[in-house]
Scaffold this motif. Structure first.
Motif, short mmCIF file in Angstrom:
data_model
loop_
_atom_site.label_atom_id
_atom_site.label_comp_id
_atom_site.label_asym_id
_atom_site.label_seq_id
_atom_site.Cartn_x
_atom_site.Cartn_y
_atom_site.Cartn_z
N LEU A 84 0.87 -1.18 0.00
CA LEU A 84 0.00 0.00 0.00
C LEU A 84 0.90 1.23 0.00
O LEU A 84 1.82 1.32 0.82
CB LEU A 84 -0.91 0.03 1.23
N ILE A 85 0.63 2.17 -0.89
CA ILE A 85 1.42 3.40 -0.96
C ILE A 85 0.49 4.61 -0.89
O ILE A 85 -0.51 4.67 -1.62
CB ILE A 85 2.25 3.47 -2.25
N VAL A 86 0.80 5.51 0.01
CA VAL A 86 0.10 6.78 0.11
C VAL A 86 1.14 7.87 0.00
O VAL A 86 2.04 7.97 0.84
CB VAL A 86 -0.67 6.88 1.44
N SER A 87 1.08 8.67 -1.05
CA SER A 87 2.09 9.70 -1.27
C SER A 87 1.47 10.84 -2.08
O SER A 87 0.79 10.58 -3.07
CB SER A 87 3.29 9.11 -2.02
N ALA A 111 -1.94 2.31 -4.90
CA ALA A 111 -1.36 3.58 -4.46
C ALA A 111 -2.42 4.66 -4.48
O ALA A 111 -3.36 4.63 -5.28
CB ALA A 111 -0.19 3.98 -5.36
N MET A 112 -2.26 5.62 -3.58
CA MET A 112 -3.11 6.81 -3.55
C MET A 112 -2.22 8.04 -3.65
O MET A 112 -1.24 8.17 -2.91
CB MET A 112 -3.92 6.88 -2.26
N LYS A 142 2.55 10.44 3.62
CA LYS A 142 3.62 9.68 2.96
C LYS A 142 3.83 8.37 3.73
O LYS A 142 4.47 8.33 4.78
CB LYS A 142 4.94 10.48 2.95
N LEU A 143 3.29 7.26 3.18
CA LEU A 143 3.37 5.96 3.82
C LEU A 143 3.58 4.87 2.78
O LEU A 143 2.99 4.92 1.71
CB LEU A 143 2.06 5.64 4.58
N VAL A 144 4.40 3.89 3.12
CA VAL A 144 4.51 2.67 2.33
C VAL A 144 4.35 1.49 3.29
O VAL A 144 5.11 1.38 4.27
CB VAL A 144 5.87 2.56 1.61
N ILE A 145 3.36 0.64 3.05
CA ILE A 145 3.09 -0.52 3.88
C ILE A 145 3.42 -1.78 3.09
O ILE A 145 2.94 -1.95 1.96
CB ILE A 145 1.62 -0.57 4.33
N ILE A 146 4.20 -2.67 3.68
CA ILE A 146 4.60 -3.91 3.02
C ILE A 146 4.12 -5.10 3.86
O ILE A 146 4.62 -5.31 4.98
CB ILE A 146 6.13 -3.98 2.83
N ASP A 147 3.14 -5.83 3.35
CA ASP A 147 2.66 -7.06 3.98
C ASP A 147 2.22 -6.90 5.42
O ASP A 147 2.23 -7.87 6.20
CB ASP A 147 3.74 -8.15 3.92
N GLY A 148 1.86 -5.70 5.85
CA GLY A 148 1.43 -5.50 7.22
C GLY A 148 2.52 -5.69 8.26
O GLY A 148 2.24 -5.75 9.46
N LEU A 182 -0.36 2.57 11.46
CA LEU A 182 -0.09 3.28 10.21
C LEU A 182 -0.76 2.60 9.02
O LEU A 182 -1.20 3.27 8.08
CB LEU A 182 1.42 3.40 9.99
N GLU A 183 -0.89 1.28 9.06
CA GLU A 183 -1.62 0.61 8.00
C GLU A 183 -3.11 0.96 8.06
O GLU A 183 -3.76 1.17 7.02
CB GLU A 183 -1.46 -0.90 8.08
N ASP A 184 -3.66 1.04 9.27
CA ASP A 184 -5.05 1.48 9.42
C ASP A 184 -5.23 2.87 8.81
O ASP A 184 -6.24 3.14 8.14
CB ASP A 184 -5.45 1.51 10.90
N TYR A 185 -4.27 3.76 9.05
CA TYR A 185 -4.35 5.10 8.47
C TYR A 185 -4.28 5.04 6.95
O TYR A 185 -5.03 5.75 6.25
CB TYR A 185 -3.21 5.97 9.01
N ALA A 186 -3.38 4.22 6.41
CA ALA A 186 -3.25 4.11 4.95
C ALA A 186 -4.55 3.59 4.34
O ALA A 186 -5.03 4.11 3.32
CB ALA A 186 -2.09 3.19 4.60
#
Length: 352
Positions: A84-87, A111-112, A142-148, A182-186
């Motif tokens: 998941l990418i938020v940028s 991505a968002m 600005k977040l990058v989530i990898i596999d939780g 942070l994943e919840d936020y993403a």
């Protein structure tokens, strides 16, 4: 066949780590002889596990001393199920190429970005799903989530400038409660939802808009007793400026480095250097940081510029972290930038 994705689909990947849940069903049986001693050992072991679970595994990165893009690609290489990418913007070709490779291998990638930057992303030819936020305010997190299990969080966008040319800092959290929040936020940003700020053992994570978060931000600064160091790309918050001047008048050392952007666009630029000590970087350097370090033990950092819009309109993520070790790393970054500004160095670049 395309993988189904979501909390139910990824299963164990979204089961939170580091919360000690494996001990909820622990049962102690009656014992004779050394029973009390065994009981004490078990309690001590559980305490150690819980202590580890509340201490986040975090790595500090800065564009002034690390190749952040290479580190991000290295982390993406470990992906097994989803990213998941938020940028605010996404145009770093090497990162997008890696995400394309992951997508083609069956990894779910979404991505968002903010709609205002979508043109730059399209030119990089992403094959994965990219959503563009066109609502009021900016999608500026600005977040990058990898596999939780891994989260990259910081002040820079996933762009050529954000990972190379500008001064930015990032935190890499791994296998801890910070990642799950942070994943919840993403996910909330991807789905157009809002979430309340979340308290963690060594600090607080805030998703904006949040008036409560803003008041906590200001109150944290108000508690400063000895020193405040700040790095700011856009500084337009008159309340924050008044607070910093007040703390300076009360004997607290207040120093800041702000970007040249403020000379052209901030209505309060002329007041930044009265009552507090503020300097600017060399002309060819951009300070994109949004960080405040307090008394060598508290760090406030994230995507939010020092502006009213960051707290009242935009989608931002801010962390307030109590950690002397982490504060020391941010202070070293601040000291380097202060030296660059003080000596007026003509050139600088991130490491290869």
């Amino acid at each position: 066949m395309q993988k189904m994705w979501g909390r139910s689909a990824v299963g164990s990947a979204l089961q939170w780590h580091c919360r000690g849940r494996g001990f909820e069903s622990l049962r102690l049986h009656q014992m004779r002889g050394p029973g009390p001693r065994v009981f004490i050992y078990i309690i001590f072991f559980v305490f150690l596990v819980l202590l580890v679970s509340t201490t986040p595994a975090v790595e500090f990165l800065s564009t002034t001393e690390h190749n952040v893009a290479s580190k991000l690609v290295e982390l993406l290489d470990s992906t097994e199920e989803y990213v998941l990418i938020v940028s605010y913007s996404l145009d770093h070709q090497e990162v997008i190429d890696k995400l394309n490779d992951l997508f083609l291998s069956g990894v779910h990638v979404v991505a968002m970005i903010d709609a205002s930057s979508s043109g730059r992303t399209v030119l990089c030819r992403p094959l994965f799903e990219v959503r563009a936020d066109s609502s009021d305010g900016l999608m500026h997190a600005k977040l990058v989530i990898i596999d939780g299990r891994i989260c990259v969080f910081g002040t820079g966008n996933i762009t050529q400038s954000g990972l190379h040319r500008d001064s930015n800092t990032f935190l890499v959290f791994e296998n801890c409660d910070h990642v799950s929040v942070l994943e919840d936020y993403a996910l909330a940003i991807l789905e157009g939802r809002s979430l309340e700020m979340q308290k963690l053992p060594n600090g607080i994570l805030i998703m904006t808009p949040s008036e409560k978060g803003r008041q906590l931000f200001l109150n944290t600064i108000l508690k400063a007793k000895e020193e405040i160091c700040f790095l700011s790309y856009a500084f337009t918050d008159t309340e924050l400026l008044a607070l910093l001047k007040y703390k300076s008048a009360m004997g607290v050392s207040v120093r800041g480095i702000v970007d040249h952007w403020n000379n052209d666009f901030s209505a309060i630029a002329r007041y930044l250097n009265t009552g507090i000590v503020v300097t600017f970087p060399p002309d060819n350097m951009r300070i994109h940081d949004k960080t405040i370090i307090i008394d060598g033990k508290t760090v406030i950092t994230g995507s939010a510029n020092h502006s009213f819009n960051a707290w009242q309109k935009n989608r931002e993520v801010v962390a307030i972290i109590e950690s002397a070790d982490l504060a020391e790393k941010y202070l070293a970054h601040f000291a380097y930038l202060w030296e660059v500004a003080d000596y007026g160095l003509e050139s600088w670049s991130c490491p290869d």
